[in-house]
Scaffold this active site. Sequence first.
Site, short mmCIF file in Angstrom:
data_model
loop_
_atom_site.label_atom_id
_atom_site.label_comp_id
_atom_site.label_asym_id
_atom_site.label_seq_id
_atom_site.Cartn_x
_atom_site.Cartn_y
_atom_site.Cartn_z
CD GLU A 183 45.90 32.48 39.74
OE1 GLU A 183 44.93 32.18 38.83
OE2 GLU A 183 44.75 31.54 40.70
CD GLU A 225 43.48 38.33 41.94
OE1 GLU A 225 42.95 37.68 41.08
OE2 GLU A 225 44.26 37.16 42.77
NE ARG A 257 40.95 31.06 45.51
CZ ARG A 257 40.14 32.37 45.30
NH1 ARG A 257 41.07 33.34 45.18
NH2 ARG A 257 39.15 32.27 44.48
CG HIS A 280 48.46 32.23 53.20
ND1 HIS A 280 48.30 31.79 52.48
CD2 HIS A 280 48.97 34.01 52.72
CE1 HIS A 280 48.65 32.61 51.02
NE2 HIS A 280 49.08 33.30 51.76
CG ASP A 312 46.97 33.06 46.19
OD1 ASP A 312 47.52 34.36 45.38
OD2 ASP A 312 45.86 32.77 45.84
CE1 TYR A 334 42.97 35.07 49.04
CE2 TYR A 334 44.56 33.84 49.53
CZ TYR A 334 43.76 34.24 48.36
OH TYR A 334 43.75 33.95 47.01
CG ASP A 350 43.24 37.34 45.85
OD1 ASP A 350 42.92 38.51 46.45
OD2 ASP A 350 42.09 36.34 45.18
#
Length: 860
Positions: A86, A9, A315, A359, A84, A313, A82
């Site tokens: 999104e 990203e 988030r 995660h 997640d 990470y 990333d």
Amino acid sequence: MGKALVIVESPAKIKTLRKFLGNHFIFESSVGHIRDLPQKEFGIDVEHDFEPHYVTLPDKKEVIKKIQDAAKKADVVYLSPDPDREGEAIAWHIASILPKGTKFLRVAFQSITKAAVQAALEHPREIDMDLVNAQQARRLLDRIVGYKISPILTRKVKRGRSGTSAGRVQSVALKLVVDREKAIEAFVPVEYWTLESLLETPEKARPFQAVLNTVGGLKVEKERIGEKPCFLISDRKTADTLLAKLKKAKYRVDSVEKKEKKRNPVPPFITSTLQQEASRHYGFAVSRTMSIAQDHYEGIEMGTFGAEGMITYMRTDSVNIAPEAISAAREYIKDHFGAAYLPDQPKIYASKKTAQEAHEAIRPTSLARDPEQIKKYLTVDQYKLYLLIWRRFVASQMNPAIYDTVSADIGTDQDMTLRASGSVLKFNGYLAAYEEKKDKTHQEEEDENAKILPPLEENMPLNLVDALSTQSFTKPPPRFTEASLVKELERLGIGRPSTYAAIMNKIQSRDYTVKEHQALKPTELGKVICQMLEENFAPIMDVTFTAQMEDQLEQVAEQDKDWKQIIRGFWQDFIPLVEKAEKDAMVPKLLTDIDCPKCGSKLQKIWSRNKYFYGCSNYPDCDYTSPIEAISFNKEDYAADFDWDQKCSVCGSEMILRFGRFGPFLGCSRYPDCKTIVNIPKKGEIIYRAEDMPSCPAIGCDGHLTARKSRFGKTFFSCSNYPDCDVIVNNLEDAASKYPNHPKTAYVKKKKGKWGAKKKDEEKAAPKGKKTAKARSSKKSVSTKPAPRLSSELADVVGAEALSRTEATKKLWDYIKANGLQDPKNKRLIVPDAKLAKVIGKKPVDMMKLAGLLSKHFEK
């Protein structure tokens, strides 16, 4: 072996990854999203089962071309946005624009370290469509709510170009802030008194305090709650009666209870707890915390060591920790703290049921990078956040802290009992590494358990040293800070780790809330928007409904629910509300008991753009209107000798009382042709009369200096011919020396300095999506230039011989506050003690002049 393309990203990651992976890999960045719903149309085909219509973002055409060209040269493409939901959706969108026949796989980097990156590349997978669909459902729901409600709000609230917006989650966050403000406004303080006796043992050991606990067998409370019997000390008369009894009472120890209390360590950070602790420790806003954390995740340049991802990470809502990280933490604890601090077994924390278990918690990627050792490579903010994450992670694997607690009930011969409590830290445990801070609220009181009691035994007689009473009032619930609002949203199950920062930004950037002393206060506009949404879109503002919707979106990610089914059900219930609101929604006019000064009818509060004003209910027969402030305005609150009837000093016209953002003022009745204003001084303020003011020192100017106020309430002086004349000073006596031989010159608004201008030019030249990445990468170039040496006078105050200007200023302020050197009546005024006087002089100094006075104390 052929080439492999890795697509991430953020371009900031590429430098770090290139160091790990070498020449067999080529890299490109999507710079965030490349496709989304169209900006200027609905983008959802309701007739074809809510099929989304995605379009290429206008500023990403060049980015897509680079990705496509690179993909043609590669044997395989690793989609690595990333890790997640999104990021999964971004990977899916990137896959859709790759050349036909391109082989692609999904690779998610939980951290940007060599071991983690290589391990991830050894275990690629297919794109997880359940995660993609969960994100699609979230995006479509947000589009439906925003696209259908926002235009209604904009029309009804009449904000013009400013516009208004509503969001599925941001609106609930706004409701929480508004509801809290309503609770504060409705709160009625209750008086209560606290009575204490200062006692000592027969051995006359150190006196200790005991608080009145019961009277006549009833427990003493601040206020009555429910039907439970209690004793209230609600006025001075009752307090004085009880105080007299305490002073003549005989005291004895009725019972003593001793316990060992454990205080367990807290789990490593997840997104919400990191945001809360960064706010409590450093006052960081949520967006600032996440920006710094993003830097740490993507990799920071560390001199000869190169770039390296510093944390996992950021988030995440999972408190899982990789086994190898737990082992490293245990080894570190044993080596640096000792065996007593190391539990027999590793500590395993449980995540909430909706957490993404793939995660990890937020932790350092390697404990070999000690915060102090790498401090020189980090900015001040980067160091602070890394230190917080480091300490929290290490502490999470340590033994509990242990306290010895004592609680004693003390009897009297006056049918009253008192209680004394205390504790001693027996073993600091995890507190040796980290201590969690609490939110500062009005309801925080002194921790009684922090007191140390002398040895007490049952039936021991006690001697009275003194008895005293203290009047207090119950406090309303505190306003939310960003940190406490994130905590509440998480508790209610609303929002995701990736959305908290955006929520905070939206409710503030739209003028729905403002910050006062770090707390969020709703504006009138925010209250009106909230009221309209609650009246017309009750489900959207229902906390339970929103939390249930979040649960359904989680079920999509876990393969338990069809995402289109959620959209269909929501649409079916939502659209009738929209249709009704388009006809009926309005900002109601509020009738008051105030009589119209013009015709005697009642005034009503009428909404216009950003605030209410008073208008006559007999309109259009009566056209009286008035600002809200004018009705309650009292001239007695202002200087008694102020000339309310003065004429305009420029054109001689009448002056009219007006109200602005910073209070009342007199403005020329010929505005906008004449823009003369006169600030109205409050009682005690100096009045500067026009006839007493000196002439403007500018050559060729016929004006005179006039007193004005800044938005911070500070008085300054400028020419009455402003903006045709640019003379401006903080002190009248400085005018002549500041403007010698100065011709009359029109004021020109200052442009940004070369750094601001350069940054602006770069942002214009770069694609929109790259702005954040460029801004982040620019922060990482850390100067290794040694800190300047300080003068002996300044070094004596700040306790260091060499410091950066920022650090020296911070320590100077610490010294000022610790020694109470701010004028109690005017906090902007610094009153130096003997030590500080050697730096800034003996006379009181305005805080805005400190920077200039410090300059000569830094070695050039």
